[in-house]
Design a protein around this motif. Sequence first.
Motif, short mmCIF file in Angstrom:
data_model
loop_
_atom_site.label_atom_id
_atom_site.label_comp_id
_atom_site.label_asym_id
_atom_site.label_seq_id
_atom_site.Cartn_x
_atom_site.Cartn_y
_atom_site.Cartn_z
N LEU A 1 39.56 67.17 4.92
CA LEU A 1 39.64 67.42 6.37
C LEU A 1 38.73 68.58 6.77
CD1 LEU A 1 43.43 66.99 7.11
CD2 LEU A 1 41.58 65.63 8.05
N ARG A 2 38.71 69.61 5.95
CA ARG A 2 37.83 70.76 6.25
C ARG A 2 36.37 70.32 6.27
NH1 ARG A 2 40.97 74.88 2.25
NH2 ARG A 2 42.52 75.64 3.75
N ALA A 3 35.97 69.53 5.30
CA ALA A 3 34.58 69.06 5.25
C ALA A 3 34.26 68.20 6.46
CB ALA A 3 34.35 68.28 3.95
N GLU A 4 35.17 67.30 6.82
CA GLU A 4 34.94 66.42 7.97
C GLU A 4 34.92 67.22 9.27
OE1 GLU A 4 33.93 63.14 10.02
OE2 GLU A 4 33.98 63.34 7.84
N ALA A 5 35.80 68.19 9.42
CA ALA A 5 35.82 69.02 10.64
C ALA A 5 34.51 69.79 10.77
CB ALA A 5 37.02 69.97 10.62
N THR A 6 33.97 70.24 9.65
CA THR A 6 32.69 70.95 9.66
C THR A 6 31.58 70.03 10.18
OG1 THR A 6 33.35 72.40 7.86
CG2 THR A 6 30.99 72.15 8.22
N ARG A 7 31.60 68.78 9.74
CA ARG A 7 30.59 67.82 10.20
C ARG A 7 30.75 67.50 11.70
NH1 ARG A 7 31.36 65.89 4.95
NH2 ARG A 7 33.03 64.47 5.49
N GLN A 8 31.98 67.57 12.21
CA GLN A 8 32.23 67.16 13.59
C GLN A 8 32.13 68.29 14.60
OE1 GLN A 8 35.53 64.58 14.23
NE2 GLN A 8 35.10 63.38 12.41
N GLY A 9 31.99 69.53 14.15
CA GLY A 9 31.73 70.61 15.08
C GLY A 9 32.87 71.59 15.29
N GLU A 10 32.58 72.58 16.14
CA GLU A 10 33.49 73.70 16.34
C GLU A 10 34.86 73.32 16.90
OE1 GLU A 10 32.21 77.36 18.14
OE2 GLU A 10 30.14 76.97 17.48
N GLY A 11 34.90 72.37 17.80
CA GLY A 11 36.18 71.97 18.39
C GLY A 11 37.15 71.47 17.32
N LYS A 12 36.65 70.61 16.45
CA LYS A 12 37.50 70.09 15.36
C LYS A 12 37.86 71.19 14.38
CE LYS A 12 37.61 65.67 16.44
NZ LYS A 12 38.79 64.88 16.70
N GLN A 13 36.93 72.11 14.11
CA GLN A 13 37.21 73.21 13.20
C GLN A 13 38.31 74.12 13.76
OE1 GLN A 13 33.17 74.67 12.92
NE2 GLN A 13 33.03 73.99 10.79
#
Length: 121
Positions: A23-35
């Motif tokens: 999830l951390r890796a995917e949130a990083t790919r999807q941008g600041e909002g997801k992070q």
Amino acid sequence: MEQERADPERPVLGALCDELHNLRAEATRQGEGKQRLLARIEAEARARRPIGALLGELLYGRRGGADTVRGLSAGLPGAGAGRADEERFSCPDGACDRLAYTVPAGPVPLCQITGRPMTAG
């Protein structure tokens, strides 16, 4: 050890812990909002507050329930299914049902939410 909870958040917490690295890796790919949303979810999970709805928002863009656990449990892209089964470890404070398996005398897995070593047995 904290008293085990019999509530719908147990499988959600276990699934989060099991998939947090992905999830951390995917949130990083999807941008600041997801992070930011994932950081909030992690903080709520560490505090042992409900996270199912927030996870639904992260995964599906809406507040979720049972589909959130099914979505996490189905695995994320890049998550493998194979596991050794020689040693079994569980949640260090009994807050979830996650089990982790390692090779004999291998490193003790950590709770991805708290960073604490998991409990053998």
